[in-house]
Design a protein around this motif. Structure first.
Motif, PDB file in Angstrom:
ATOM      1  N   SER A 134       0.842  -1.196   0.000  1.00 55.66           N
ATOM      2  CA  SER A 134       0.000   0.000   0.000  1.00 55.66           C
ATOM      3  C   SER A 134       0.881   1.251   0.000  1.00 55.66           C
ATOM      4  N   LEU A 135       0.512   2.213  -0.835  1.00 53.83           N
ATOM      5  CA  LEU A 135       1.218   3.491  -0.922  1.00 53.83           C
ATOM      6  C   LEU A 135       0.245   4.581  -0.479  1.00 53.83           C
ATOM      7  N   ILE A 136       0.510   5.161   0.677  1.00 54.82           N
ATOM      8  CA  ILE A 136      -0.436   6.096   1.291  1.00 54.82           C
ATOM      9  C   ILE A 136       0.229   7.448   1.496  1.00 54.82           C
ATOM     10  N   SER A 137      -0.453   8.510   1.074  1.00 55.96           N
ATOM     11  CA  SER A 137       0.063   9.860   1.323  1.00 55.96           C
ATOM     12  C   SER A 137      -1.097  10.803   1.611  1.00 55.96           C
ATOM     13  N   GLY A 138      -0.761  12.034   1.966  1.00 50.54           N
ATOM     14  CA  GLY A 138      -1.776  13.021   2.289  1.00 50.54           C
ATOM     15  C   GLY A 138      -2.782  13.207   1.162  1.00 50.54           C
ATOM     16  N   GLY A 139      -4.034  13.415   1.530  1.00 54.57           N
ATOM     17  CA  GLY A 139      -5.087  13.551   0.533  1.00 54.57           C
ATOM     18  C   GLY A 139      -5.813  12.258   0.256  1.00 54.57           C
ATOM     19  N   GLY A 140      -5.239  11.154   0.731  1.00 47.69           N
ATOM     20  CA  GLY A 140      -5.840   9.848   0.463  1.00 47.69           C
ATOM     21  C   GLY A 140      -7.245   9.699   0.998  1.00 47.69           C
ATOM     22  N   SER A 141      -7.539  10.379   2.080  1.00 48.65           N
ATOM     23  CA  SER A 141      -8.865  10.246   2.687  1.00 48.65           C
ATOM     24  C   SER A 141      -9.968  10.725   1.747  1.00 48.65           C
ATOM     25  N   ALA A 142      -9.767  11.898   1.138  1.00 43.10           N
ATOM     26  CA  ALA A 142     -10.783  12.432   0.225  1.00 43.10           C
ATOM     27  C   ALA A 142     -10.811  11.680  -1.099  1.00 43.10           C
ATOM     28  N   LEU A 143      -9.679  11.100  -1.480  1.00 46.16           N
ATOM     29  CA  LEU A 143      -9.570  10.499  -2.811  1.00 46.16           C
ATOM     30  C   LEU A 143     -10.190   9.111  -2.912  1.00 46.16           C
ATOM     31  N   THR A 163     -21.193  16.681   3.977  1.00 46.11           N
ATOM     32  CA  THR A 163     -20.592  16.661   5.309  1.00 46.11           C
ATOM     33  C   THR A 163     -19.169  17.194   5.276  1.00 46.11           C
ATOM     34  N   THR A 164     -18.383  16.781   4.282  1.00 41.52           N
ATOM     35  CA  THR A 164     -17.007  17.274   4.153  1.00 41.52           C
ATOM     36  C   THR A 164     -16.999  18.785   3.952  1.00 41.52           C
ATOM     37  N   GLY A 165     -17.885  19.281   3.103  1.00 42.11           N
ATOM     38  CA  GLY A 165     -17.977  20.710   2.872  1.00 42.11           C
ATOM     39  C   GLY A 165     -18.297  21.479   4.141  1.00 42.11           C
ATOM     40  N   LEU A 166     -19.223  20.964   4.948  1.00 44.40           N
ATOM     41  CA  LEU A 166     -19.580  21.610   6.212  1.00 44.40           C
ATOM     42  C   LEU A 166     -18.395  21.641   7.169  1.00 44.40           C
ATOM     43  N   LEU A 167     -17.663  20.534   7.244  1.00 52.22           N
ATOM     44  CA  LEU A 167     -16.524  20.466   8.155  1.00 52.22           C
ATOM     45  C   LEU A 167     -15.417  21.421   7.726  1.00 52.22           C
ATOM     46  N   ILE A 177     -11.738  16.248  11.029  1.00 55.18           N
ATOM     47  CA  ILE A 177     -12.393  15.860   9.775  1.00 55.18           C
ATOM     48  C   ILE A 177     -12.193  14.374   9.522  1.00 55.18           C
ATOM     49  N   ASN A 178     -10.969  13.885   9.711  1.00 54.95           N
ATOM     50  CA  ASN A 178     -10.685  12.480   9.450  1.00 54.95           C
ATOM     51  C   ASN A 178     -11.380  11.555  10.436  1.00 54.95           C
ATOM     52  N   CYS A 179     -11.554  12.003  11.683  1.00 55.55           N
ATOM     53  CA  CYS A 179     -12.295  11.199  12.656  1.00 55.55           C
ATOM     54  C   CYS A 179     -13.703  10.918  12.153  1.00 55.55           C
ATOM     55  N   ILE A 180     -14.353  11.949  11.631  1.00 57.64           N
ATOM     56  CA  ILE A 180     -15.714  11.762  11.117  1.00 57.64           C
ATOM     57  C   ILE A 180     -15.687  10.960   9.823  1.00 57.64           C
ATOM     58  N   ARG A 181     -14.735  11.241   8.930  1.00 56.82           N
ATOM     59  CA  ARG A 181     -14.635  10.487   7.682  1.00 56.82           C
ATOM     60  C   ARG A 181     -14.519   8.987   7.943  1.00 56.82           C
ATOM     61  N   LYS A 182     -13.698   8.617   8.930  1.00 55.29           N
ATOM     62  CA  LYS A 182     -13.507   7.196   9.240  1.00 55.29           C
ATOM     63  C   LYS A 182     -14.832   6.518   9.574  1.00 55.29           C
ATOM     64  N   HIS A 183     -15.668   7.223  10.306  1.00 54.43           N
ATOM     65  CA  HIS A 183     -16.895   6.606  10.800  1.00 54.43           C
ATOM     66  C   HIS A 183     -18.059   6.711   9.821  1.00 54.43           C
ATOM     67  N   LEU A 184     -17.787   7.306   8.660  1.00 55.16           N
ATOM     68  CA  LEU A 184     -18.789   7.345   7.595  1.00 55.16           C
ATOM     69  C   LEU A 184     -18.345   6.494   6.407  1.00 55.16           C
ATOM     70  N   SER A 185     -17.324   5.651   6.613  1.00 54.00           N
ATOM     71  CA  SER A 185     -16.670   4.976   5.501  1.00 54.00           C
ATOM     72  C   SER A 185     -16.626   3.466   5.673  1.00 54.00           C
ATOM     73  N   ARG A 244     -27.397  20.424  10.517  1.00 50.95           N
ATOM     74  CA  ARG A 244     -27.026  20.778   9.146  1.00 50.95           C
ATOM     75  C   ARG A 244     -26.470  19.596   8.361  1.00 50.95           C
ATOM     76  N   ILE A 245     -25.941  18.601   9.070  1.00 51.14           N
ATOM     77  CA  ILE A 245     -25.432  17.426   8.357  1.00 51.14           C
ATOM     78  C   ILE A 245     -26.610  16.617   7.814  1.00 51.14           C
ATOM     79  N   PRO A 246     -26.403  15.879   6.721  1.00 55.73           N
ATOM     80  CA  PRO A 246     -27.493  15.083   6.138  1.00 55.73           C
ATOM     81  C   PRO A 246     -28.087  14.099   7.151  1.00 55.73           C
ATOM     82  N   GLU A 247     -29.378  13.864   7.048  1.00 54.70           N
ATOM     83  CA  GLU A 247     -30.072  12.975   7.973  1.00 54.70           C
ATOM     84  C   GLU A 247     -29.435  11.579   8.047  1.00 54.70           C
ATOM     85  N   PRO A 248     -29.060  10.947   6.912  1.00 53.43           N
ATOM     86  CA  PRO A 248     -28.436   9.619   7.011  1.00 53.43           C
ATOM     87  C   PRO A 248     -27.126   9.639   7.792  1.00 53.43           C
ATOM     88  N   VAL A 249     -26.366  10.734   7.692  1.00 53.10           N
ATOM     89  CA  VAL A 249     -25.115  10.861   8.445  1.00 53.10           C
ATOM     90  C   VAL A 249     -25.414  10.970   9.935  1.00 53.10           C
TER      91      VAL A 249
END
Length: 281
Positions: A134-143, A163-167, A177-185, A244-249
């Motif tokens: 695995s090759l991991i670098s910054g930006g990987g979360s959004a990509l 949700t990302t836009g709001l954060l 931001i990444n804490c929330i991303r992890k739990h929505l993924s 403000r976050i989407p209801e499913p989130v």
């Protein structure tokens, strides 16, 4: 005197750029003798006998991942059996064995979702005779957005984009931001590592996070996650975006706080014994 100082400043600037060049980081630290891949970073030494595997594939995501992949292709050559990386639009390299998907950053897009699905497919096909690099670098979360979908919960890409836009707008820092991303993924917070088992994996990680916490770089796709759904919900409350976050989130995070949703990968999970994280720079 002026010309000498200018030359010195130019040399210092170039040395700084060379020191953080993703391609050079792999070229300078990884060697291969036809049998054993050796990684030397500072005082640590890692050796992997590639003859123990019948298949070697590469996956990855991040803004610096293409030059990392180019270096790995040059180091390992025909020992690589392919793979796929996801990079930011325009951040590509001339790769021969590893496929590339270009996607958006920092707000995820459909290309990124498709790339994440392909990475999961590679992970699901890997067996105990496979080595996944695995090759991991910054930006990987959004990509590599792969919205959570299990049981009563099914997030859309639009839910994650909103949700990302709001954060980003409310001033949350990258770790929040990444804490929330992890739990929505379905892929972050070590969930990719769960899918890789029973394959062995080695992860070359390029940090863009102060303190180099591996669980924060690209939302920690290959390591255990110290954060919880409760932590994610507290961040939402801190910035007062509950309504403000989407209801499913909101529904997913609240269910996670109640223990109704399985947590991200935690220390002690059996999959962690099959992987090795190497902070390459």
């Amino acid at each position: 005197m002026y010309s000498t100082r200018r030359a010195d400043l130019g040399a210092i600037f170039k040395a700084g750029l060379d020191r953080v060049d993703p391609y050079r980081m792999l070229i300078d630290h990884i060697s291969f003798d036809g049998e054993t891949m050796t990684v030397k970073v500072d005082e640590s030494l890692h050796s992997i006998n590639l003859d123990n595997f019948t298949k070697i594939v590469v996956i990855g995501a991040g803004k610096a991942t293409a030059p990392m992949a180019l270096a790995l292709e040059q180091i390992l050559g025909d020992r690589l059996d392919g793979g796929l990386i996801v990079v930011k639009y325009g951040h590509v390299a001339n790769l021969e064995r590893i496929k590339t998907v270009e996607a958006d950053h920092p707000v995820p897009d459909e290309n990124g979702r498709r790339g994440a699905e392909k990475i999961i497919s590679i992970a699901d096909q890997a067996d105990e005779h496979t080595l996944v690099i695995s090759l991991i670098s910054g930006g990987g979360s959004a990509l590599i957005p792969l919205p959570y979908g299990h049981g009563a919960h099914s997030l859309s890409l639009e839910d994650k984009q909103e949700t990302t836009g709001l954060l980003l707008a409310c001033g949350a820092d990258i770790e929040e931001i990444n804490c929330i991303r992890k739990h929505l993924s379905m892929i972050k917070g070590g969930r990719l590592l769960e899918r890789l088992a029973p394959a062995r994996s080695v992860n070359f990680i390029l940090s863009d996070v102060v303190g180099d916490a591996l669980s924060s770089i690209a939302s920690g796709v290959t390591c255990s996650d110290p954060t919880t759904y409760e932590d994610a919900w507290k961040i939402v409350q801190k910035y007062q975006i509950e309504k403000r976050i989407p209801e499913p989130v909101r529904h997913l995070l609240e269910s996670g706080v109640r223990g109704e949703v399985e947590e991200t990968l935690k220390p002690g999970h059996p999959a962690l014994a099959l992987t090795e994280d190497i902070l390459i720079g």
